[in-house]
Design a protein around this motif. Structure first.
Motif, mmCIF file in Angstrom:
data_model
loop_
_atom_site.group_PDB
_atom_site.id
_atom_site.type_symbol
_atom_site.label_atom_id
_atom_site.label_comp_id
_atom_site.label_asym_id
_atom_site.label_seq_id
_atom_site.Cartn_x
_atom_site.Cartn_y
_atom_site.Cartn_z
ATOM 1 N N GLY A 1 9.102 11.433 2.526
ATOM 2 C CA GLY A 1 7.755 11.381 3.102
ATOM 3 C C GLY A 1 6.646 11.606 2.104
ATOM 4 O O GLY A 1 5.621 10.922 2.129
ATOM 5 N N HIS A 2 6.826 12.541 1.179
ATOM 6 C CA HIS A 2 5.785 12.815 0.181
ATOM 7 C C HIS A 2 5.561 11.613 -0.735
ATOM 8 O O HIS A 2 4.442 11.322 -1.124
ATOM 9 C CB HIS A 2 6.119 14.080 -0.620
ATOM 10 N N ARG A 3 6.640 10.900 -1.057
ATOM 11 C CA ARG A 3 6.495 9.705 -1.899
ATOM 12 C C ARG A 3 5.841 8.568 -1.135
ATOM 13 O O ARG A 3 5.125 7.753 -1.709
ATOM 14 C CB ARG A 3 7.845 9.273 -2.459
ATOM 15 N N VAL A 4 6.101 8.502 0.161
ATOM 16 C CA VAL A 4 5.434 7.496 0.990
ATOM 17 C C VAL A 4 3.919 7.721 0.935
ATOM 18 O O VAL A 4 3.152 6.777 0.753
ATOM 19 C CB VAL A 4 5.948 7.535 2.452
ATOM 20 N N CYS A 5 3.501 8.963 1.057
ATOM 21 C CA CYS A 5 2.076 9.290 0.981
ATOM 22 C C CYS A 5 1.505 8.947 -0.401
ATOM 23 O O CYS A 5 0.400 8.405 -0.500
ATOM 24 C CB CYS A 5 1.836 10.763 1.293
ATOM 25 N N GLU A 6 2.260 9.246 -1.448
ATOM 26 C CA GLU A 6 1.819 8.884 -2.802
ATOM 27 C C GLU A 6 1.709 7.375 -2.955
ATOM 28 O O GLU A 6 0.778 6.866 -3.588
ATOM 29 C CB GLU A 6 2.781 9.451 -3.848
ATOM 30 N N ALA A 7 2.655 6.643 -2.375
ATOM 31 C CA ALA A 7 2.621 5.182 -2.448
ATOM 32 C C ALA A 7 1.424 4.621 -1.695
ATOM 33 O O ALA A 7 0.743 3.708 -2.182
ATOM 34 C CB ALA A 7 3.918 4.592 -1.900
ATOM 35 N N ILE A 8 1.141 5.165 -0.540
ATOM 36 C CA ILE A 8 -0.013 4.710 0.246
ATOM 37 C C ILE A 8 -1.295 4.970 -0.526
ATOM 38 O O ILE A 8 -2.186 4.120 -0.597
ATOM 39 C CB ILE A 8 -0.033 5.399 1.632
ATOM 40 N N GLU A 9 -1.381 6.149 -1.145
ATOM 41 C CA GLU A 9 -2.561 6.476 -1.953
ATOM 42 C C GLU A 9 -2.681 5.531 -3.150
ATOM 43 O O GLU A 9 -3.766 5.073 -3.493
ATOM 44 C CB GLU A 9 -2.491 7.927 -2.423
ATOM 45 N N ALA A 10 -1.550 5.224 -3.781
ATOM 46 C CA ALA A 10 -1.555 4.331 -4.945
ATOM 47 C C ALA A 10 -1.987 2.917 -4.580
ATOM 48 O O ALA A 10 -2.674 2.252 -5.350
ATOM 49 C CB ALA A 10 -0.170 4.309 -5.588
ATOM 50 N N ILE A 11 -1.582 2.458 -3.413
ATOM 51 C CA ILE A 11 -1.951 1.108 -2.965
ATOM 52 C C ILE A 11 -3.446 1.022 -2.730
ATOM 53 O O ILE A 11 -4.091 0.054 -3.112
ATOM 54 C CB ILE A 11 -1.160 0.725 -1.695
ATOM 55 N N GLY A 12 -4.018 2.027 -2.120
ATOM 56 C CA GLY A 12 -5.454 2.053 -1.881
ATOM 57 C C GLY A 12 -5.878 1.186 -0.702
ATOM 58 O O GLY A 12 -5.059 0.784 0.119
ATOM 59 N N ALA A 13 -7.150 0.900 -0.655
ATOM 60 C CA ALA A 13 -7.733 0.137 0.450
ATOM 61 C C ALA A 13 -7.260 -1.310 0.418
ATOM 62 O O ALA A 13 -7.154 -1.909 -0.665
ATOM 63 C CB ALA A 13 -9.244 0.191 0.379
ATOM 64 N N PRO A 14 -7.012 -1.886 1.586
ATOM 65 C CA PRO A 14 -6.588 -3.295 1.639
ATOM 66 C C PRO A 14 -7.575 -4.244 0.957
ATOM 67 O O PRO A 14 -7.174 -5.230 0.347
ATOM 68 C CB PRO A 14 -6.502 -3.588 3.142
ATOM 69 N N GLU A 15 -8.858 -3.939 1.026
ATOM 70 C CA GLU A 15 -9.868 -4.800 0.384
ATOM 71 C C GLU A 15 -9.700 -4.793 -1.135
ATOM 72 O O GLU A 15 -9.862 -5.825 -1.791
ATOM 73 C CB GLU A 15 -11.289 -4.339 0.733
ATOM 74 N N ALA A 16 -9.381 -3.639 -1.693
ATOM 75 C CA ALA A 16 -9.172 -3.539 -3.142
ATOM 76 C C ALA A 16 -7.920 -4.307 -3.556
ATOM 77 O O ALA A 16 -7.906 -4.984 -4.588
ATOM 78 C CB ALA A 16 -9.063 -2.076 -3.567
#
Length: 115
Positions: free
Chosen positions: A16-31
């Motif tokens: 779960g913690h890596r999932v959160c890190e991955a989501i943060e790394a991906i960033g906003a869909p527009e970016a």
């Protein structure tokens, strides 16, 4: 799992913690879309050749770019039109001659990494 959107919160995760890190790394869909669009401009061999020529040799005219890349003048013009619309290159007119140069600083940085 504080960063998981509500529509995905019910899905099972392993780390779960890596999932959160991955989501943060991906960033906003527009970016992500902006980067994908930028990379799509670089994905075409002809456009990439033009950009590399402009990046390394400086401002060049359509006919000079055609000779340097092996493309024909209309193909160079069409590619430059697309790159101008995306605000990656700009032309500077000197009399009847227009010389193009790379103006997007991010693309310039990416081109430094090529070859």
């Amino acid at each position: 799992m504080h960063l998981v959107p509500a529509d995905r919160a019910d899905r099972r995760t392993i780390d779960g913690h890596r999932v959160c890190e991955a989501i943060e790394a991906i960033g906003a869909p527009e970016a992500v879309r902006t980067w994908a669009d930028r990379f799509s401009l670089l994905a075409d061999p002809g456009r990439l050749a033009l950009l590399l020529a402009l990046h390394r040799a400086g401002p060049l005219a359509v006919s000079d770019l055609a000779v340097a890349t092996g493309m024909n003048d209309p193909a160079v013009s069409q590619a430059l039109r697309l790159l101008r619309t995306a605000e990656v290159v700009a032309g500077e007119k000197e009399g009847r001659i227009v010389r193009y140069r790379v103006i997007d600083p991010v693309v310039n940085e990416l081109l430094k990494q090529v070859t």
